[in-house]
Design an enzyme around this catalytic site. Sequence first.
Site, PDB file in Angstrom:
ATOM      1  N   ARG A 194     -10.512 -29.275 -21.780  1.00 26.79           N
ATOM      2  CA  ARG A 194     -10.529 -27.918 -22.347  1.00 26.79           C
ATOM      3  C   ARG A 194     -10.460 -26.877 -21.239  1.00 26.79           C
TER       4      ARG A 194
ATOM      5  N   SER B   3     -17.818 -35.209 -22.709  1.00 23.95           N
ATOM      6  CA  SER B   3     -17.783 -34.689 -21.330  1.00 23.95           C
ATOM      7  C   SER B   3     -16.335 -34.668 -20.806  1.00 23.95           C
TER       8      SER B   3
ATOM      9  N   GLU C 192      -8.324 -30.636 -28.983  1.00 29.49           N
ATOM     10  CA  GLU C 192      -9.450 -30.385 -28.060  1.00 29.49           C
ATOM     11  C   GLU C 192     -10.480 -29.440 -28.672  1.00 29.49           C
TER      12      GLU C 192
ATOM     13  N   LEU D   3      -9.676 -40.878 -29.209  1.00 25.37           N
ATOM     14  CA  LEU D   3     -10.950 -40.494 -29.813  1.00 25.37           C
ATOM     15  C   LEU D   3     -10.752 -40.229 -31.314  1.00 25.37           C
ATOM     16  N   THR D   4      -9.769 -39.371 -31.629  1.00 27.44           N
ATOM     17  CA  THR D   4      -9.541 -38.959 -33.021  1.00 27.44           C
ATOM     18  C   THR D   4      -9.082 -40.138 -33.880  1.00 27.44           C
TER      19      THR D   4
ATOM     20  N   ILE E 271      -2.472 -39.379 -30.830  1.00 28.07           N
ATOM     21  CA  ILE E 271      -2.854 -39.653 -29.446  1.00 28.07           C
ATOM     22  C   ILE E 271      -1.704 -39.330 -28.479  1.00 28.07           C
TER      23      ILE E 271
ATOM     24  N   ARG F 238       1.986 -29.818 -19.676  1.00 29.20           N
ATOM     25  CA  ARG F 238       0.564 -29.705 -19.333  1.00 29.20           C
ATOM     26  C   ARG F 238      -0.268 -30.752 -20.074  1.00 29.20           C
ATOM     27  N   SER F 239       0.099 -31.022 -21.320  1.00 24.08           N
ATOM     28  CA  SER F 239      -0.619 -32.051 -22.103  1.00 24.08           C
ATOM     29  C   SER F 239      -0.555 -33.399 -21.393  1.00 24.08           C
TER      30      SER F 239
ATOM     31  N   SER G  42     -12.466 -33.368 -36.189  1.00 18.55           N
ATOM     32  CA  SER G  42     -13.471 -32.456 -35.616  1.00 18.55           C
ATOM     33  C   SER G  42     -14.825 -33.128 -35.468  1.00 18.55           C
TER      34      SER G  42
HETATM   35  P1  TGC Z   1     -23.725 -33.280 -30.531  1.00 21.75           P
HETATM   36  O1  TGC Z   1     -24.976 -33.811 -31.135  1.00 21.75           O
HETATM   37  O2  TGC Z   1     -23.587 -31.812 -30.359  1.00 21.75           O
HETATM   38  O3  TGC Z   1     -23.462 -33.948 -29.110  1.00 21.75           O
HETATM   39  C1  TGC Z   1     -23.606 -35.335 -28.891  1.00 21.75           C
HETATM   40  C2  TGC Z   1     -23.995 -35.535 -27.441  1.00 21.75           C
HETATM   41  O4  TGC Z   1     -22.941 -35.060 -26.599  1.00 21.75           O
HETATM   42  C3  TGC Z   1     -23.401 -33.986 -25.755  1.00 21.75           C
HETATM   43  N1  TGC Z   1     -22.319 -32.994 -25.694  1.00 21.75           N
HETATM   44  C4  TGC Z   1     -21.551 -32.809 -24.628  1.00 21.75           C
HETATM   45  N2  TGC Z   1     -21.575 -33.356 -23.411  1.00 21.75           N
HETATM   46  C5  TGC Z   1     -20.635 -32.944 -22.526  1.00 21.75           C
HETATM   47  N3  TGC Z   1     -19.685 -32.040 -22.819  1.00 21.75           N
HETATM   48  C6  TGC Z   1     -19.621 -31.476 -24.041  1.00 21.75           C
HETATM   49  N4  TGC Z   1     -18.647 -30.593 -24.334  1.00 21.75           N
HETATM   50  C7  TGC Z   1     -20.582 -31.844 -25.012  1.00 21.75           C
HETATM   51  N5  TGC Z   1     -20.817 -31.497 -26.298  1.00 21.75           N
HETATM   52  C8  TGC Z   1     -21.884 -32.198 -26.687  1.00 21.75           C
HETATM   53  C9  TGC Z   1     -24.644 -33.457 -26.466  1.00 21.75           C
HETATM   54  O5  TGC Z   1     -25.505 -32.833 -25.556  1.00 21.75           O
HETATM   55  C10 TGC Z   1     -25.217 -34.727 -27.045  1.00 21.75           C
HETATM   56  O6  TGC Z   1     -25.854 -35.440 -25.995  1.00 21.75           O
HETATM   57  P2  TGC Z   1     -27.183 -36.305 -26.297  1.00 21.75           P
HETATM   58  O7  TGC Z   1     -27.564 -36.830 -24.943  1.00 21.75           O
HETATM   59  O8  TGC Z   1     -28.160 -35.335 -26.886  1.00 21.75           O
HETATM   60  O9  TGC Z   1     -26.761 -37.365 -27.263  1.00 21.75           O
HETATM   61  O10 TGC Z   1     -22.511 -33.880 -31.369  1.00 21.75           O
HETATM   62  P3  TGC Z   1     -21.980 -33.533 -32.804  1.00 21.75           P
HETATM   63  O11 TGC Z   1     -21.692 -34.829 -33.495  1.00 21.75           O
HETATM   64  O12 TGC Z   1     -22.890 -32.553 -33.490  1.00 21.75           O
HETATM   65  O13 TGC Z   1     -20.566 -32.859 -32.505  1.00 21.75           O
HETATM   66  C11 TGC Z   1     -20.484 -31.643 -31.870  1.00 21.75           C
HETATM   67  C12 TGC Z   1     -19.016 -31.137 -31.847  1.00 21.75           C
HETATM   68  C13 TGC Z   1     -18.541 -30.805 -33.254  1.00 21.75           C
HETATM   69  C14 TGC Z   1     -19.018 -29.865 -31.034  1.00 21.75           C
HETATM   70  C15 TGC Z   1     -18.093 -32.172 -31.198  1.00 21.75           C
HETATM   71  O14 TGC Z   1     -18.037 -33.304 -31.903  1.00 21.75           O
HETATM   72  C16 TGC Z   1     -16.712 -31.636 -30.950  1.00 21.75           C
HETATM   73  O15 TGC Z   1     -16.468 -31.086 -29.889  1.00 21.75           O
HETATM   74  N6  TGC Z   1     -15.736 -31.821 -31.893  1.00 21.75           N
HETATM   75  C17 TGC Z   1     -14.329 -31.510 -31.648  1.00 21.75           C
HETATM   76  C18 TGC Z   1     -13.560 -32.798 -31.412  1.00 21.75           C
HETATM   77  C19 TGC Z   1     -12.497 -32.657 -30.383  1.00 21.75           C
HETATM   78  O16 TGC Z   1     -12.415 -31.702 -29.620  1.00 21.75           O
HETATM   79  N7  TGC Z   1     -11.636 -33.657 -30.295  1.00 21.75           N
HETATM   80  C20 TGC Z   1     -10.619 -33.692 -29.269  1.00 21.75           C
HETATM   81  C21 TGC Z   1      -9.946 -35.040 -29.216  1.00 21.75           C
HETATM   82  S1  TGC Z   1      -9.010 -35.296 -27.732  1.00 21.75           S
HETATM   83  C22 TGC Z   1      -7.716 -34.284 -27.856  1.00 21.75           C
HETATM   84  O17 TGC Z   1      -7.561 -33.493 -28.722  1.00 21.75           O
HETATM   85  C23 TGC Z   1      -6.738 -34.404 -26.758  1.00 21.75           C
HETATM   86  S2  TGC Z   1      -5.390 -33.351 -26.846  1.00 21.75           S
HETATM   87  C24 TGC Z   1      -4.905 -33.552 -25.258  1.00 21.75           C
HETATM   88  C25 TGC Z   1      -3.635 -32.902 -24.906  1.00 21.75           C
HETATM   89  O18 TGC Z   1      -2.562 -33.371 -25.371  1.00 21.75           O
HETATM   90  O19 TGC Z   1      -3.672 -32.012 -24.007  1.00 21.75           O
HETATM   91  P1  FAD Z   2     -10.032 -31.491 -39.189  1.00 21.85           P
HETATM   92  O1  FAD Z   2     -11.229 -31.886 -38.411  1.00 21.85           O
HETATM   93  O2  FAD Z   2      -9.790 -32.167 -40.479  1.00 21.85           O
HETATM   94  O3  FAD Z   2     -10.058 -29.907 -39.417  1.00 21.85           O
HETATM   95  C1  FAD Z   2      -9.252 -29.243 -40.400  1.00 21.85           C
HETATM   96  C2  FAD Z   2      -9.747 -27.805 -40.511  1.00 21.85           C
HETATM   97  O4  FAD Z   2     -11.114 -27.807 -40.926  1.00 21.85           O
HETATM   98  C3  FAD Z   2      -9.703 -27.043 -39.178  1.00 21.85           C
HETATM   99  O5  FAD Z   2      -9.330 -25.714 -39.414  1.00 21.85           O
HETATM  100  C4  FAD Z   2     -11.153 -27.104 -38.698  1.00 21.85           C
HETATM  101  O6  FAD Z   2     -11.482 -26.017 -37.842  1.00 21.85           O
HETATM  102  C5  FAD Z   2     -11.900 -27.041 -40.011  1.00 21.85           C
HETATM  103  N1  FAD Z   2     -13.250 -27.613 -39.899  1.00 21.85           N
HETATM  104  C6  FAD Z   2     -13.597 -28.893 -39.579  1.00 21.85           C
HETATM  105  N2  FAD Z   2     -14.934 -29.010 -39.533  1.00 21.85           N
HETATM  106  C7  FAD Z   2     -15.440 -27.796 -39.812  1.00 21.85           C
HETATM  107  C8  FAD Z   2     -16.762 -27.257 -39.872  1.00 21.85           C
HETATM  108  N3  FAD Z   2     -17.843 -28.019 -39.610  1.00 21.85           N
HETATM  109  N4  FAD Z   2     -16.910 -25.957 -40.188  1.00 21.85           N
HETATM  110  C9  FAD Z   2     -15.823 -25.156 -40.408  1.00 21.85           C
HETATM  111  N5  FAD Z   2     -14.546 -25.597 -40.339  1.00 21.85           N
HETATM  112  C10 FAD Z   2     -14.372 -26.898 -40.050  1.00 21.85           C
HETATM  113  N6  FAD Z   2      -6.967 -36.598 -30.288  1.00 21.85           N
HETATM  114  C11 FAD Z   2      -7.282 -37.564 -29.378  1.00 21.85           C
HETATM  115  O7  FAD Z   2      -8.303 -38.223 -29.501  1.00 21.85           O
HETATM  116  N7  FAD Z   2      -6.475 -37.807 -28.295  1.00 21.85           N
HETATM  117  C12 FAD Z   2      -5.329 -37.135 -28.077  1.00 21.85           C
HETATM  118  O8  FAD Z   2      -4.627 -37.363 -27.089  1.00 21.85           O
HETATM  119  C13 FAD Z   2      -4.941 -36.136 -29.027  1.00 21.85           C
HETATM  120  N8  FAD Z   2      -3.763 -35.483 -28.898  1.00 21.85           N
HETATM  121  C14 FAD Z   2      -3.350 -34.638 -29.890  1.00 21.85           C
HETATM  122  C15 FAD Z   2      -2.052 -34.104 -29.834  1.00 21.85           C
HETATM  123  C16 FAD Z   2      -1.591 -33.283 -30.843  1.00 21.85           C
HETATM  124  C17 FAD Z   2      -0.192 -32.769 -30.809  1.00 21.85           C
HETATM  125  C18 FAD Z   2      -2.463 -32.939 -31.927  1.00 21.85           C
HETATM  126  C19 FAD Z   2      -1.992 -32.008 -33.011  1.00 21.85           C
HETATM  127  C20 FAD Z   2      -3.726 -33.469 -31.990  1.00 21.85           C
HETATM  128  C21 FAD Z   2      -4.181 -34.334 -30.990  1.00 21.85           C
HETATM  129  N9  FAD Z   2      -5.441 -34.947 -31.073  1.00 21.85           N
HETATM  130  C22 FAD Z   2      -5.804 -35.899 -30.147  1.00 21.85           C
HETATM  131  C23 FAD Z   2      -6.281 -34.735 -32.237  1.00 21.85           C
HETATM  132  C24 FAD Z   2      -7.036 -33.406 -32.244  1.00 21.85           C
HETATM  133  O9  FAD Z   2      -8.070 -33.411 -31.327  1.00 21.85           O
HETATM  134  C25 FAD Z   2      -7.522 -33.145 -33.667  1.00 21.85           C
HETATM  135  O10 FAD Z   2      -6.405 -32.842 -34.448  1.00 21.85           O
HETATM  136  C26 FAD Z   2      -8.553 -32.033 -33.724  1.00 21.85           C
HETATM  137  O11 FAD Z   2      -9.755 -32.406 -33.110  1.00 21.85           O
HETATM  138  C27 FAD Z   2      -8.837 -31.590 -35.178  1.00 21.85           C
HETATM  139  O12 FAD Z   2      -9.071 -32.680 -36.001  1.00 21.85           O
HETATM  140  P2  FAD Z   2      -8.266 -32.833 -37.402  1.00 21.85           P
HETATM  141  O13 FAD Z   2      -6.822 -32.654 -37.109  1.00 21.85           O
HETATM  142  O14 FAD Z   2      -8.703 -34.099 -38.018  1.00 21.85           O
HETATM  143  O15 FAD Z   2      -8.709 -31.604 -38.276  1.00 21.85           O
END
Ligand code: TGC
Ligand code: FAD
Length: 388
Positions: free
Chosen positions: A247, A241, A367, A135-136, A167, A94-95, A142
């Site tokens: 997600r 987005s 995510e 992205l990461t 990634i 699925r990933s 986070s």
């Molecule tokens: P914040 O100020 O809240 O937002 C910045 C701008 O973005 C807009 N926005 C969104 N737009 C669309 N969808 C969303 N889910 C959105 N969330 C926020 C927001 O309205 C704002 O727009 P504007 O026009 O006002 O500038 O940003 P923040 O810096 O406070 O961060 C918020 C936070 C912590 C929720 C966000 O950074 C976050 O979601 N952090 C988690 C990071 C994350 O999920 N990383 C994933 C990396 S990719 C991955 O893991 C792939 S795994 C894939 C796989 O193998 O399946």
């Molecule tokens: P951190 O951000 O360091 O978090 C560590 C702990 O601190 C967590 O428990 C978290 O919840 C907590 N924490 C952080 N901030 C706060 C807060 N403000 N308040 C309270 N608690 C907090 N990323 C990509 O961009 N592309 C990809 O394709 C991708 N694939 C991935 C595949 C795998 C197998 C894995 C494991 C990760 C992947 N990622 C990818 C990265 C993933 O999105 C990040 O690991 C995730 O967003 C968390 O970031 P981090 O690992 O740096 O943890």
Amino acid sequence: MAPFEAPDFYAIDDLLSEEERLTRDTVRSWVTDRFMPLIEEAYREGRFPRALIPEMGELGVLGGNLDYGDFPRMSSVAYGLVMQELERGDSGLRSFVSVQGALVMYPIWRYGSDEQKARWLPAMHAGKAVGCFGLTEPDHGSDPGGMETKAVRDGSGFVLNGAKMWITNGDLCDVAVVWGKLDGVVRGFLVERGTKGFSTREQKRKHSLRASVTSELVLQDVHLPASAMLPLAQGLGGPLSCLTQARYGIAWGVVGSAMAVYDEVRTYGATRVQFGKPIAGFQLYQAKLATMLTEITKAQLMNLRLGRLKDAGKMTPQQVSMAKRNACHWALEIARIGRDMLGANGITDEYQTMRHMCNLESVKTYEGTHDIHTLILGHAITGLDAFR
Ligand code: TGC
Ligand code: FAD
């Protein structure tokens, strides 16, 4: 292994269109026939079964929900069901599909130029090209807004420097969507394999998602033409987005893992005899099955409603956070409980439950971690930002 029997306690099938059921059943059969025979060996060896990529192209699941060319334009519910069926096989499968469709094709489709779309979307849909999403970073997970990857102007083009970490599909990719700051604003760049200064390095030695490729991306003085930038993505909202799309798929996907676990322990309990009767006849075993089925059913219903909202254009990112957080939490709990219900057998790869459990540890983290989605919901409820 007994044939998979999908739990549908609330007759949710009745709420699906014929096309949605057909799409789901086609993918379910493909996973059973083509993927299940390969997965344990691939997981043990720590490799993604990449030979199946063209078949996924033929199935139409790669970006199959996008409105482009002759793509099948699945409904959001059909797309979700596809994710559910794929993750019933393995979260790594699925990933692969999530990243390709929601994190690479989607930003090209939504933010790309006509040339970028024509170049990548048909090839990626057919499984002839693979993408990844950077992205990461090592120091920014986070909090992606703190990213250090930077682009500077160079004539009509750009020079990109930085590093991306964790990634998915990194070492498989033909093209990477790399997010970096240009003049302090987050922008997306399409970086093709073979571009000088761009390299990928697979992260091995994982206990989780072993049948998925996870890599580091290194960008060292990468010269890009102006046409490499996604023209319509400006600011952190661009990558976020895309995360909403991915997600959404995860919320559905992990229910597939939970369904696989539930099915395995249900059939195991019916035949494993202790104290003179099948262990499924003991109250404590039944209590665990009841909890599993209840949580699976609740997540199925939440996903269905979310999908219908998405198709109506009414879905919010915060609703997606609730579904991703809840479904990942319960899928992992179900897998942990299920591992215990299999006794010692549960630690072997004769059974799939522990593989799902290990995978789900990553899915809970990527995510947006469980706690990040808690804070997104906390913000939606109170209007107060508790991230900082
Ligand atoms: P914040 O100020 O809240 O937002 C910045 C701008 O973005 C807009 N926005 C969104 N737009 C669309 N969808 C969303 N889910 C959105 N969330 C926020 C927001 O309205 C704002 O727009 P504007 O026009 O006002 O500038 O940003 P923040 O810096 O406070 O961060 C918020 C936070 C912590 C929720 C966000 O950074 C976050 O979601 N952090 C988690 C990071 C994350 O999920 N990383 C994933 C990396 S990719 C991955 O893991 C792939 S795994 C894939 C796989 O193998 O399946
Ligand atoms: P951190 O951000 O360091 O978090 C560590 C702990 O601190 C967590 O428990 C978290 O919840 C907590 N924490 C952080 N901030 C706060 C807060 N403000 N308040 C309270 N608690 C907090 N990323 C990509 O961009 N592309 C990809 O394709 C991708 N694939 C991935 C595949 C795998 C197998 C894995 C494991 C990760 C992947 N990622 C990818 C990265 C993933 O999105 C990040 O690991 C995730 O967003 C968390 O970031 P981090 O690992 O740096 O943890």
